[in-house]
Design a protein around this motif. Structure first.
Motif, short mmCIF file in Angstrom:
data_model
loop_
_atom_site.label_atom_id
_atom_site.label_comp_id
_atom_site.label_asym_id
_atom_site.label_seq_id
_atom_site.Cartn_x
_atom_site.Cartn_y
_atom_site.Cartn_z
N ASP A 18 58.61 -19.11 -11.21
CA ASP A 18 58.86 -19.52 -9.83
C ASP A 18 59.08 -18.32 -8.93
O ASP A 18 58.59 -18.27 -7.81
CB ASP A 18 60.08 -20.44 -9.75
N GLN A 19 59.84 -17.35 -9.42
CA GLN A 19 60.10 -16.16 -8.61
C GLN A 19 58.82 -15.40 -8.31
O GLN A 19 58.59 -14.95 -7.18
CB GLN A 19 61.11 -15.25 -9.32
N GLU A 20 57.98 -15.26 -9.33
CA GLU A 20 56.69 -14.57 -9.14
C GLU A 20 55.80 -15.32 -8.16
O GLU A 20 55.22 -14.73 -7.25
CB GLU A 20 55.97 -14.41 -10.48
N ASP A 55 61.13 -15.40 4.13
CA ASP A 55 62.54 -15.06 4.29
C ASP A 55 63.40 -15.48 3.10
O ASP A 55 64.61 -15.27 3.09
CB ASP A 55 63.11 -15.74 5.55
N LEU A 56 62.78 -16.08 2.08
CA LEU A 56 63.53 -16.63 0.95
C LEU A 56 64.10 -15.53 0.07
O LEU A 56 63.39 -14.61 -0.34
CB LEU A 56 62.63 -17.55 0.11
N GLN A 57 65.39 -15.64 -0.21
CA GLN A 57 66.05 -14.79 -1.20
C GLN A 57 66.41 -15.71 -2.36
O GLN A 57 67.45 -16.35 -2.34
CB GLN A 57 67.31 -14.14 -0.61
N LEU A 58 65.54 -15.82 -3.34
CA LEU A 58 65.71 -16.75 -4.45
C LEU A 58 66.88 -16.31 -5.33
O LEU A 58 66.85 -15.25 -5.94
CB LEU A 58 64.42 -16.84 -5.26
N ALA A 59 67.92 -17.16 -5.37
CA ALA A 59 69.14 -16.82 -6.12
C ALA A 59 68.96 -17.06 -7.61
O ALA A 59 69.39 -16.27 -8.43
CB ALA A 59 70.31 -17.62 -5.58
N GLY A 60 68.35 -18.18 -7.99
CA GLY A 60 68.18 -18.52 -9.39
C GLY A 60 66.74 -18.34 -9.81
O GLY A 60 65.94 -17.74 -9.10
N GLU A 61 66.44 -18.86 -10.98
CA GLU A 61 65.08 -18.75 -11.48
C GLU A 61 64.15 -19.78 -10.87
O GLU A 61 62.98 -19.53 -10.70
CB GLU A 61 65.07 -18.90 -13.01
N GLU A 110 47.81 -18.57 -1.09
CA GLU A 110 47.77 -20.02 -1.11
C GLU A 110 47.68 -20.59 -2.53
O GLU A 110 48.24 -21.64 -2.80
CB GLU A 110 46.60 -20.53 -0.26
N SER A 111 47.00 -19.90 -3.41
CA SER A 111 46.90 -20.41 -4.79
C SER A 111 48.26 -20.39 -5.48
O SER A 111 48.59 -21.30 -6.24
CB SER A 111 45.87 -19.62 -5.60
N ALA A 112 49.09 -19.39 -5.20
CA ALA A 112 50.45 -19.34 -5.77
C ALA A 112 51.28 -20.48 -5.20
O ALA A 112 52.02 -21.14 -5.94
CB ALA A 112 51.10 -18.00 -5.46
N PHE A 113 51.14 -20.74 -3.91
CA PHE A 113 51.89 -21.84 -3.31
C PHE A 113 51.43 -23.17 -3.86
O PHE A 113 52.24 -24.07 -4.11
CB PHE A 113 51.77 -21.81 -1.78
N ARG A 114 50.13 -23.31 -4.09
CA ARG A 114 49.59 -24.53 -4.67
C ARG A 114 50.21 -24.78 -6.05
O ARG A 114 50.55 -25.91 -6.40
CB ARG A 114 48.07 -24.43 -4.76
N LEU A 115 50.39 -23.73 -6.83
CA LEU A 115 51.02 -23.87 -8.15
C LEU A 115 52.48 -24.29 -8.03
O LEU A 115 52.96 -25.13 -8.80
CB LEU A 115 50.90 -22.57 -8.94
#
Length: 185
Positions: free
Chosen positions: A7-9, A64-70, A19-24
């Motif tokens: 998810d982080q990647e 702007d997302l700072q992903l805290a968890g996995e 867009e392909s990453a967002f689609r996943l």
């Protein structure tokens, strides 16, 4: 250097416009987001709309997302809850302008306890999906998230129709159990 979750990647790639990453990410999380919306709105049509609005908002806010968890699911669940609350308020306003009597089935506000349960439910579903075998995750993704028929999923995965049907039945039973655990807690 610590290893990043999938998810982080994907979120990092999507934040740059991939867009392909967002689609996943969408495919991985659309069903839990839908069920969160449905549990708040009690309407399949509204839940579908809110699910789409959630992912449109997520696409805009990813840079702007700072992903805290996995997992990105708790962040998506928060967006979904806000979108659902907005939908409830809009329905209330629309109703006041179109009828004399208010529909008692529409809540004036979103209950905080329900929001906590919904977040816990999203976390529990994400964890339960993570414990599935790779084949079961693929079957769940194709059938439950992407709407594939059993036969189409079987062809995609190179297994029989019966394998898809039986495994999906077991997965759904596990998911119902996970939902019941959260609701009973």
């Amino acid at each position: 250097m610590s290893e990043r979750s999938e998810d982080q990647e994907l979120a990092a790639r999507a934040a740059t416009g991939d867009e392909s990453a967002f689609r996943l990410l969408y495919r991985a999380h659309v069903r839990p987001v839908y069920w969160i919306a449905h549990s708040i709105l009690n309407s399949a049509v509204d839940a579908e709309d809110v699910t789409q609005e959630t992912f449109v908002t997520a696409w805009r806010k990813l840079p702007d997302l700072q992903l805290a968890g996995e997992s990105i699911l708790p962040w998506l669940a928060t967006i979904c809850r806000f979108q659902s609350a907005n939908r409830l308020r809009q329905k209330r306003r629309d109703q006041l302008h179109t009828t004399d009597a208010a529909d008692e089935t529409l809540a004036d506000t979103v209950n905080v306890e329900d929001q906590v349960i919904t977040a816990a439910l999203a976390d529990r579903i994400a964890k339960e999906i993570g414990t599935l075998s790779a084949l079961d995750q693929d079957i769940f993704r194709l059938c439950a998230s992407e709407g594939y028929a059993y036969e189409a999923a079987a062809a995609e995965l190179g297994v029989s129709h019966a394998v898809v049907r039986n495994r999906l039945s077991r997965v759904r039973t596990r998911m119902r159990g996970a939902v019941e655990e959260v609701r009973d807690a």
